[in-house]
Design an enzyme around this catalytic site. Structure first.
Site, PDB file in Angstrom:
ATOM      1  N   CYS A  76      18.531  51.120 112.232  1.00  0.00           N
ATOM      2  CA  CYS A  76      19.215  51.810 113.339  1.00  0.00           C
ATOM      3  C   CYS A  76      18.256  52.194 114.462  1.00  0.00           C
ATOM      4  O   CYS A  76      18.676  52.734 115.477  1.00  0.00           O
ATOM      5  CB  CYS A  76      19.916  53.061 112.821  1.00  0.00           C
ATOM      6  SG  CYS A  76      21.078  52.722 111.504  1.00  0.00           S
ATOM      7  N   HIS A 117      20.534  60.376 116.290  1.00  0.00           N
ATOM      8  CA  HIS A 117      21.176  59.247 115.620  1.00  0.00           C
ATOM      9  C   HIS A 117      22.153  59.855 114.616  1.00  0.00           C
ATOM     10  O   HIS A 117      21.763  60.715 113.812  1.00  0.00           O
ATOM     11  CB  HIS A 117      20.116  58.402 114.899  1.00  0.00           C
ATOM     12  CG  HIS A 117      20.700  57.444 113.897  1.00  0.00           C
ATOM     13  ND1 HIS A 117      21.678  56.538 114.248  1.00  0.00           N
ATOM     14  CD2 HIS A 117      20.474  57.280 112.572  1.00  0.00           C
ATOM     15  CE1 HIS A 117      22.016  55.845 113.173  1.00  0.00           C
ATOM     16  NE2 HIS A 117      21.306  56.280 112.146  1.00  0.00           N
ATOM     17  N   GLU A 121      21.262  45.296 113.586  1.00  0.00           N
ATOM     18  CA  GLU A 121      20.924  44.975 112.203  1.00  0.00           C
ATOM     19  C   GLU A 121      22.109  44.252 111.562  1.00  0.00           C
ATOM     20  O   GLU A 121      22.211  44.169 110.351  1.00  0.00           O
ATOM     21  CB  GLU A 121      20.529  46.217 111.411  1.00  0.00           C
ATOM     22  CG  GLU A 121      21.544  47.336 111.425  1.00  0.00           C
ATOM     23  CD  GLU A 121      21.076  48.554 110.661  1.00  0.00           C
ATOM     24  OE1 GLU A 121      20.821  48.410 109.457  1.00  0.00           O
ATOM     25  OE2 GLU A 121      20.971  49.631 111.255  1.00  0.00           O
TER      26      GLU A 121
HETATM   27  N1  COA Z   1      35.022  70.119 101.085  1.00  0.00           N
HETATM   28  C1  COA Z   1      34.000  70.259 101.947  1.00  0.00           C
HETATM   29  N2  COA Z   1      32.771  69.666 101.756  1.00  0.00           N
HETATM   30  C2  COA Z   1      32.620  68.904 100.675  1.00  0.00           C
HETATM   31  C3  COA Z   1      33.657  68.700  99.730  1.00  0.00           C
HETATM   32  C4  COA Z   1      34.891  69.346  99.980  1.00  0.00           C
HETATM   33  N3  COA Z   1      35.921  69.208  99.149  1.00  0.00           N
HETATM   34  N4  COA Z   1      33.190  67.890  98.760  1.00  0.00           N
HETATM   35  C5  COA Z   1      31.904  67.563  99.080  1.00  0.00           C
HETATM   36  N5  COA Z   1      31.565  68.187 100.236  1.00  0.00           N
HETATM   37  C6  COA Z   1      30.292  68.112 100.934  1.00  0.00           C
HETATM   38  C7  COA Z   1      29.087  68.190 100.014  1.00  0.00           C
HETATM   39  O1  COA Z   1      28.759  69.537  99.713  1.00  0.00           O
HETATM   40  C8  COA Z   1      28.036  67.503 100.875  1.00  0.00           C
HETATM   41  O2  COA Z   1      27.556  68.397 101.850  1.00  0.00           O
HETATM   42  P1  COA Z   1      25.965  68.597 102.039  1.00  0.00           P
HETATM   43  O3  COA Z   1      25.395  67.231 102.257  1.00  0.00           O
HETATM   44  O4  COA Z   1      25.855  69.454 103.248  1.00  0.00           O
HETATM   45  O5  COA Z   1      25.478  69.216 100.789  1.00  0.00           O
HETATM   46  C9  COA Z   1      28.844  66.429 101.599  1.00  0.00           C
HETATM   47  O6  COA Z   1      30.205  66.816 101.518  1.00  0.00           O
HETATM   48  C10 COA Z   1      28.693  65.043 101.015  1.00  0.00           C
HETATM   49  O7  COA Z   1      28.979  65.126  99.656  1.00  0.00           O
HETATM   50  P2  COA Z   1      28.145  64.291  98.581  1.00  0.00           P
HETATM   51  O8  COA Z   1      28.686  64.579  97.238  1.00  0.00           O
HETATM   52  O9  COA Z   1      26.691  64.522  98.823  1.00  0.00           O
HETATM   53  O10 COA Z   1      28.575  62.827  99.067  1.00  0.00           O
HETATM   54  P3  COA Z   1      28.222  61.415  98.508  1.00  0.00           P
HETATM   55  O11 COA Z   1      27.464  61.462  97.242  1.00  0.00           O
HETATM   56  O12 COA Z   1      29.504  60.675  98.516  1.00  0.00           O
HETATM   57  O13 COA Z   1      27.219  60.788  99.627  1.00  0.00           O
HETATM   58  C11 COA Z   1      26.376  60.026 101.764  1.00  0.00           C
HETATM   59  C12 COA Z   1      27.300  61.024 101.032  1.00  0.00           C
HETATM   60  C13 COA Z   1      26.366  60.334 103.259  1.00  0.00           C
HETATM   61  C14 COA Z   1      24.962  60.137 101.215  1.00  0.00           C
HETATM   62  C15 COA Z   1      26.948  58.610 101.568  1.00  0.00           C
HETATM   63  O14 COA Z   1      28.143  58.517 102.279  1.00  0.00           O
HETATM   64  C16 COA Z   1      26.021  57.484 101.977  1.00  0.00           C
HETATM   65  O15 COA Z   1      25.223  57.022 101.184  1.00  0.00           O
HETATM   66  N6  COA Z   1      26.135  57.016 103.244  1.00  0.00           N
HETATM   67  C17 COA Z   1      25.360  55.923 103.768  1.00  0.00           C
HETATM   68  C18 COA Z   1      23.890  56.225 104.035  1.00  0.00           C
HETATM   69  C19 COA Z   1      23.601  57.040 105.204  1.00  0.00           C
HETATM   70  O16 COA Z   1      24.445  57.221 106.064  1.00  0.00           O
HETATM   71  N7  COA Z   1      22.368  57.564 105.262  1.00  0.00           N
HETATM   72  C20 COA Z   1      21.956  58.482 106.291  1.00  0.00           C
HETATM   73  C21 COA Z   1      20.604  58.297 106.857  1.00  0.00           C
HETATM   74  S1  COA Z   1      20.474  56.962 108.007  1.00  0.00           S
END
Ligand code: COA
Length: 385
Positions: free
Chosen positions: A111, A233, A79
């Site tokens: 993906c 994945h 992609e």
């Molecule tokens: N210590 C430990 N864990 C922590 C933390 C800390 N200090 N602070 C946050 N976390 C945890 C949260 O509880 C959360 O865990 P959970 O998902 O099990 O609830 C995790 O870390 C992520 O935190 P969050 O606030 O949800 O992160 P974010 O808003 O920055 O978004 C993604 C995370 C993955 C959604 C973001 O990186 C993203 O959009 N990635 C690209 C898209 C993607 O990969 N999609 C997946 C499907 S293909």
């Protein structure tokens, strides 16, 4: 007749950033990255690398003159395409010096398309069992500096040979594919970075995993106990845990704990590289085969997911001597060089991207076997070094 994965090889870039350092620079608690998201390091892509150079590097590791003679087709799943018309498979075929009497094509569905490539390859090999298909899943996962997706970037390629009488994994006949029109992640033609609703995407992924696994179980009568492990994945390693726990539902028996331990083994390499998009499931499979408790005859499940969205669950039986047909991923990862966050940002901004003018990159610093030397008259210039 058994058909499946005969050989697997992985390649990434030679640089990485440490995500604890990135967290500190972004003012985030490092535990969020390393525990909450489950990533320790991330591949950094110099301007001299793209999916063609990465894909050729992975494929080169599994080619011998005899294998090259048996190839009917090269399929690149990606992609991160470098042209809206011409298939990257043609550039890769050329760089590898393959015969001209080879079919070359590129597949796209976020993906997921690596799995489509595997299934299409199975069909081709069924028709002509004496021929093999070279399938390459190559991507650069790019979300942008300082975005929530930044920690889930990564880059690399997995190349696989699909053939009759495979040495790694014989693919079983039942597979369940599932697709729905969902806007969880996409990249318009004018953009070099993806648009993503990350949380929504995570939920769709889990939903698709549950649906495809349930249908697979209905069709085969198999239970979770029938799997030695499941490879997922992994856009980030925590995603696999979320999906597995969604079906384990708090179980704490021998089967559940075995699947959890195998998941941890399957996450080892992704933790060090990041998201490979199309190649991610297959790096997870290599990690499971090289770091997990796997013996010939074991059944492994594979869950593929691509935003947009499409999922597929299928399975395969591990073959005798499988360990001899996988490239040494741990060795390659140990040989990488750490760069600072400032260097990473500079390299990130130095990518060719959408520019139209002629450009010549300094290829001296890149020790990879294939490099992108620049662009002239709107054509990418690749070199073998
Ligand atoms: N210590 C430990 N864990 C922590 C933390 C800390 N200090 N602070 C946050 N976390 C945890 C949260 O509880 C959360 O865990 P959970 O998902 O099990 O609830 C995790 O870390 C992520 O935190 P969050 O606030 O949800 O992160 P974010 O808003 O920055 O978004 C993604 C995370 C993955 C959604 C973001 O990186 C993203 O959009 N990635 C690209 C898209 C993607 O990969 N999609 C997946 C499907 S293909």
């Amino acid at each position: 007749m058994k058909i499946g994965i005969d050989k697997m090889a992985f390649a990434s870039t030679d640089q990485y950033i440490d995500l604890t350092e990135l967290a500190e620079k972004r003012g985030v608690d490092p535990n969020k990255y390393t525990i909450g998201i489950g990533q320790d390091r991330q591949a950094v892509v110099p301007p001299t690398q793209d999916i063609v150079t990465l894909g050729a590097r992975a494929a080169q590791k599994l080619l011998t003159p005899e294998i090259a003679r048996q190839l009917s087709t090269v399929i690149v799943a990606t992609e991160s395409g470098i042209d809206n018309s011409k298939a990257s498979a043609i550039y890769i075929k050329h760089l590898l010096g393959l015969d001209d009497y080879v079919r070359t094509v590129e597949l796209k569905e976020a993906c997921y398309s690596g799995t489509a490539a595997v299934q299409f390859a199975r069909g081709l090999v069924t028709l002509n069992p004496q021929e093999s298909v070279l399938m390459i899943a190559a991507d650069i996962a790019r979300y942008g500096l300082n975005t929530p997706g930044e920690v889930t970037q990564g880059a690399g390629a997995v190349a696989m040979l699909i053939s009759a009488n495979p040495h790694v994994l014989a693919i079983e006949p039942t597979s369940v594919a599932y697709s729905r029109d969902v806007m969880d992640f996409w990249r318009p033609l004018y953009a070099t970075e993806a648009l993503v609703d990350g949380k929504y995407s995570t939920n769709v992924y889990i939903d698709f995993f549950k649906n495809t696994l349930a249908r697979y179980q209905q069709r085969t009568g198999r239970r979770l106990a029938d799997f030695a492990g499941i490879a997922f994945h992994l856009p980030f390693t925590k995603m696999g845990k979320k999906a597995l726990e969604a079906v384990l539902q708090g179980r704490n028996d021998e089967v559940a704990n075995r699947l959890r331990a195998q998941l941890t083994a399957s996450q080892t390499y992704s933790r060090q590289v990041g998201n490979l998009y199309t190649g991610s499931l297959y790096l997870s499979l290599m990690s499971l085969l090289q770091n997990g408790q796997v013996t010939p005859g074991d059944r492994l499940g594979l869950f593929s997911y691509g935003s947009g969205a499409e999922g597929e669950f299928y399975s395969g039986i591990v073959q005798p001597g499988f360990a001899n047909y996988l490239s040494d991923v741990a060795h390659d990862l140990a040989g990488r060089r750490q760069v600072t966050v400032a260097e990473y940002e500079q390299l990130f901004n130095g990518q060719l991207g959408m520019r139209e003018d002629d450009v010549q990159f300094d290829t001296q610093a890149d020790g990879a076997p294939f490099v992108l030397a620049g662009q002239k008259d709107h054509q990418r210039i690749y070199q073998r070094q």
